[in-house]
Design a protein around this motif. Structure first.
Motif, short mmCIF file in Angstrom:
data_model
loop_
_atom_site.label_atom_id
_atom_site.label_comp_id
_atom_site.label_asym_id
_atom_site.label_seq_id
_atom_site.Cartn_x
_atom_site.Cartn_y
_atom_site.Cartn_z
N TYR A 66 41.61 19.65 44.49
CA TYR A 66 40.32 19.52 43.82
C TYR A 66 39.81 20.90 43.39
N HIS A 67 39.93 21.88 44.28
CA HIS A 67 39.43 23.22 43.99
C HIS A 67 40.41 24.03 43.14
N TYR A 68 41.68 23.79 43.30
CA TYR A 68 42.72 24.52 42.56
C TYR A 68 43.75 23.52 42.05
N PRO A 69 43.52 22.96 40.85
CA PRO A 69 44.37 21.89 40.34
C PRO A 69 45.84 22.27 40.15
N ARG A 70 46.09 23.54 39.88
CA ARG A 70 47.48 23.98 39.67
C ARG A 70 47.87 25.04 40.69
N ARG A 71 49.13 25.11 40.99
CA ARG A 71 49.65 26.13 41.90
C ARG A 71 49.28 27.52 41.40
N LYS A 72 49.35 27.69 40.10
CA LYS A 72 49.00 28.96 39.48
C LYS A 72 47.55 29.34 39.82
N ASP A 73 46.64 28.37 39.76
CA ASP A 73 45.24 28.63 40.10
C ASP A 73 45.10 29.08 41.55
N LEU A 74 45.83 28.43 42.42
CA LEU A 74 45.81 28.76 43.84
C LEU A 74 46.33 30.18 44.08
N LEU A 75 47.42 30.53 43.43
CA LEU A 75 47.98 31.87 43.58
C LEU A 75 47.04 32.94 43.03
N LEU A 76 46.45 32.67 41.88
CA LEU A 76 45.52 33.65 41.30
C LEU A 76 44.27 33.81 42.16
N ALA A 77 43.82 32.74 42.77
CA ALA A 77 42.67 32.84 43.68
C ALA A 77 43.03 33.69 44.89
N ALA A 78 44.22 33.52 45.41
CA ALA A 78 44.65 34.31 46.57
C ALA A 78 44.72 35.79 46.20
N LEU A 79 45.28 36.10 45.05
CA LEU A 79 45.35 37.49 44.62
C LEU A 79 43.96 38.08 44.45
N GLY A 80 43.11 37.39 43.73
CA GLY A 80 41.74 37.89 43.50
C GLY A 80 40.96 38.05 44.80
N TRP A 81 41.12 37.11 45.71
CA TRP A 81 40.41 37.19 46.99
C TRP A 81 40.93 38.34 47.83
N SER A 82 42.25 38.55 47.80
CA SER A 82 42.84 39.68 48.53
C SER A 82 42.29 41.00 47.99
N VAL A 83 42.23 41.13 46.69
CA VAL A 83 41.67 42.34 46.08
C VAL A 83 40.22 42.52 46.52
N GLN A 84 39.45 41.44 46.48
CA GLN A 84 38.04 41.52 46.85
C GLN A 84 37.87 41.92 48.31
N ARG A 85 38.71 41.39 49.19
CA ARG A 85 38.63 41.76 50.61
C ARG A 85 38.88 43.26 50.77
N GLN A 86 39.86 43.77 50.04
CA GLN A 86 40.17 45.19 50.16
C GLN A 86 39.03 46.06 49.63
N VAL A 87 38.50 45.68 48.49
CA VAL A 87 37.38 46.42 47.92
C VAL A 87 36.19 46.41 48.89
N ASN A 88 35.91 45.24 49.47
CA ASN A 88 34.80 45.14 50.42
C ASN A 88 35.03 46.06 51.63
N ARG A 89 36.24 46.08 52.15
CA ARG A 89 36.53 46.95 53.30
C ARG A 89 36.39 48.41 52.94
N ILE A 90 36.87 48.78 51.76
CA ILE A 90 36.78 50.18 51.33
C ILE A 90 35.32 50.58 51.13
N GLU A 91 34.55 49.73 50.47
CA GLU A 91 33.14 50.04 50.26
C GLU A 91 32.40 50.20 51.59
N ALA A 92 32.70 49.35 52.55
CA ALA A 92 32.05 49.45 53.86
C ALA A 92 32.47 50.74 54.56
N ALA A 93 33.75 51.07 54.51
CA ALA A 93 34.24 52.28 55.18
C ALA A 93 33.66 53.53 54.54
N VAL A 94 33.60 53.54 53.23
CA VAL A 94 33.04 54.70 52.52
C VAL A 94 31.54 54.78 52.81
N GLY A 95 30.86 53.64 52.85
CA GLY A 95 29.43 53.64 53.17
C GLY A 95 29.16 54.17 54.57
#
Length: 160
Positions: A66-95
């Motif tokens: 329902y949330h990710y109709p295609r495998r491609k959508d699921l993979l792209l969400a995982a990539l984007g979320w992984s990037v966001q997690r890293q950015v969030n960790r870096i911003e917190a560490a730098v802060g």
């Protein structure tokens, strides 16, 4: 990061990056993206399916689809979320290192990228898996390199 662009198949990408998923996920989408990241990190890119991610997330396959109709959508969400997690960790560490020297800021940021444990290890595995997959999948190549550039820009912005 930029303006939205229309993809060829009617999809919209954020920030001018074709295929780049939005980091603004609902709680269910975030849970699914987290599960996809774990599947990639533990079993590999090619193992990702609605069924394997649903099992990892403790959800039904229908909910994932329902949330990710295609495998491609699921993979792209995982990539984007992984990037966001890293950015969030870096911003917190730098802060947390605010007012420190450039070397201290860089050290704090880079420590968040070392695959030491937990999310750090998962995110490093995701980068390696997606990089390898992008070398043989045309649909992923541009998206992966755009994410690398987006991540690079976010890292530079966090260090300014």
């Amino acid at each position: 990061m930029g303006e939205d662009v229309q993809l060829g198949d009617g999809e919209q990408a954020r920030g001018g990056v074709p295929g780049a998923p939005t980091p603004d996920l609902s709680p269910a989408q975030a849970r699914i993206a987290e599960a996809a990241i774990r599947v990639i990190a533990e079993q590999g890119f090619d193992v990702v399916s609605v069924r394997t991610v649903a099992a990892e997330a403790g959800l039904s396959a229908g909910t994932v689809q329902y949330h990710y109709p295609r495998r491609k959508d699921l993979l792209l969400a995982a990539l984007g979320w992984s990037v966001q997690r890293q950015v969030n960790r870096i911003e917190a560490a730098v802060g947390d290192t605010a007012g420190g020297s450039a070397r201290q800021l860089m050290g704090a940021a880079l420590r968040e990228l070392l695959p030491l444990e937990g999310q750090r290890s998962e995110d490093a595995a995701v980068w390696v898996s997606f990089g390898a997959a992008a070398s043989t999948r045309d649909w992923l190549r541009e998206v992966y390199w755009a994410e690398v550039q987006r991540f690079r820009q976010g890292l530079l912005a966090a260090l300014e």
